[in-house]
Design a protein around this motif. Structure first.
Motif, mmCIF file in Angstrom:
data_model
loop_
_atom_site.group_PDB
_atom_site.id
_atom_site.type_symbol
_atom_site.label_atom_id
_atom_site.label_comp_id
_atom_site.label_asym_id
_atom_site.label_seq_id
_atom_site.Cartn_x
_atom_site.Cartn_y
_atom_site.Cartn_z
ATOM 1 N N GLY A 184 57.979 39.471 37.648
ATOM 2 C CA GLY A 184 56.948 39.624 36.631
ATOM 3 C C GLY A 184 55.927 40.686 36.985
ATOM 4 O O GLY A 184 56.159 41.560 37.820
ATOM 5 N N VAL A 185 54.765 40.590 36.343
ATOM 6 C CA VAL A 185 53.694 41.559 36.564
ATOM 7 C C VAL A 185 52.452 40.817 37.023
ATOM 8 O O VAL A 185 52.359 39.597 36.924
ATOM 9 C CB VAL A 185 53.392 42.371 35.281
ATOM 10 C CG1 VAL A 185 54.594 43.182 34.862
ATOM 11 C CG2 VAL A 185 52.934 41.438 34.152
ATOM 12 N N PHE A 186 51.481 41.571 37.533
ATOM 13 C CA PHE A 186 50.217 40.976 37.958
ATOM 14 C C PHE A 186 49.322 40.788 36.738
ATOM 15 O O PHE A 186 49.009 41.749 36.040
ATOM 16 C CB PHE A 186 49.518 41.886 38.958
ATOM 17 C CG PHE A 186 50.259 42.062 40.252
ATOM 18 C CD1 PHE A 186 50.148 41.123 41.275
ATOM 19 C CD2 PHE A 186 51.067 43.179 40.454
ATOM 20 C CE1 PHE A 186 50.824 41.291 42.477
ATOM 21 C CE2 PHE A 186 51.743 43.359 41.655
ATOM 22 C CZ PHE A 186 51.627 42.408 42.667
ATOM 23 N N ALA A 187 48.903 39.552 36.458
ATOM 24 C CA ALA A 187 48.009 39.282 35.327
ATOM 25 C C ALA A 187 46.779 38.559 35.844
ATOM 26 O O ALA A 187 46.877 37.590 36.594
ATOM 27 C CB ALA A 187 48.715 38.430 34.296
ATOM 28 N N LEU A 188 45.602 39.034 35.446
ATOM 29 C CA LEU A 188 44.371 38.423 35.950
ATOM 30 C C LEU A 188 43.209 38.684 35.015
ATOM 31 O O LEU A 188 43.317 39.438 34.060
ATOM 32 C CB LEU A 188 44.036 38.992 37.332
ATOM 33 C CG LEU A 188 43.714 40.474 37.347
ATOM 34 C CD1 LEU A 188 42.571 40.764 38.312
ATOM 35 C CD2 LEU A 188 44.937 41.274 37.739
#
Length: 204
Positions: A184-188
Motif C-alpha cells: 500500500g501507500v503511506f496515509a496520515l
C-alpha cells in the motif's frame, strides 16, 4: 483507506551515546635522584591512547547503508491509515560502521526533492550508538496521526488526509533514502510523526 504518509525532516541525533573509549594506561616517568648517589632514570614515554577501544569503527556514510524495508507496524494507532511503520536500514558495505540518532521523514515529491513534504517529527526514547556489521540492520519506528473513517477517510483535526507512495527517510550522517511501504501507500494526517532513534532491536 490505504494511507500515504508524508515524511518530514526532523531530528538529528541527540542524547548521550553508549560508545566508550578506553584510554591505554600511560607509563609514568621514572624519578630522578636528587643528591645522594642515585642516578636519574630517563623518562619513559607514555604509550599512545587508541582512538576507539578495540580499533576504529567509522560512522556510516550514504554509500554504506540503504533502507532495506518499510512495513506497517503491528502496534499502531487505531484508524484506516498507515498508523505506524517500521523501517529497517541495512549496512550494504564490506566493513562495520556506526550510526546513531533519529530519522527525518518527508513525503516524496514525485521524483523532485524540491517538492518533498517534510513531516514535523517528535522524538521518542533515547539515542544509542548502533554498530552495524556488513549485512546487519538498524530499525526505527514512525508513528503517524492516523486517518479515520472509510473511503478517503478524515482527520480528527479537520485537515485533509495525505497519502504518499514513498517516503524519504533521513539517516544522520548517511543521507536521505527513499522507500515504499511493502503493502500500500503511506496515509496520515497533519503532516507529523513520532519517531524512535535507530536501534539494533526491531520495534513492534
Amino acid at each position: 483507506m490505504t494511507g500515504c504518509t508524508p515524511t518530514g525532516d526532523a531530528g538529528a541525533a541527540d542524547g548521550p551515546t553508549r560508545s566508550v573509549r578506553s584510554p591505554a594506561p600511560g607509563t609514568a616517568a621514572g624519578g630522578s635522584g636528587s643528591g645522594g648517589t642515585g642516578t636519574a632514570k630517563p623518562a619513559v614515554p607514555a604509550s599512545p591512547t587508541p582512538a576507539v577501544s578495540g580499533g576504529k569503527t567509522k560512522p556510516c556514510t550514504s554509500g554504506d547503508v540503504k533502507v532495506a524495508e518499510a512495513r506497517q507496524a503491528a502496534v499502531r494507532p487505531p484508524g484506516t491509515g498507515t498508523g505506524a511503520a517500521v523501517v529497517a536500514v541495512a549496512n550494504v558495505s564490506k566493513s562495520t560502521c556506526t550510526l546513531q540518532g533519529f530519522p527525518t521523514v518527508a513525503g516524496a515529491g514525485n521524483g523532485s526533492p524540491g517538492k518533498n513534504v517534510p513531516l514535523a517529527t517528535t522524538h521518542s526514547g533515547s539515542v544509542a550508538t548502533v554498530s552495524l556489521a556488513p549485512g546487519a540492520r538498524a530499525w526505527t519506528k514512525l508513528t503517524f496521526v492516523n486517518v479515520q473513517g472509510e473511503a478517503d477517510g478524515y482527520c480528527v483535526s479537520g485537515a485533509t488526509p495525505a497519502s504518499f507512495p514513498t517516503l524519504v527517510v533521513g539517516i544522520p550522517g548517511a543521507g536521505a533514502h527513499q522507500t515504499a511501504l511493502d503493502d500500500g501507500v503511506f496515509a496520515l494526517c497533519d503532516n507529523k510523526a513520532t519517531v524512535t532513534a535507530y536501534s539494533a532491536t526491531k520495534p513492534s
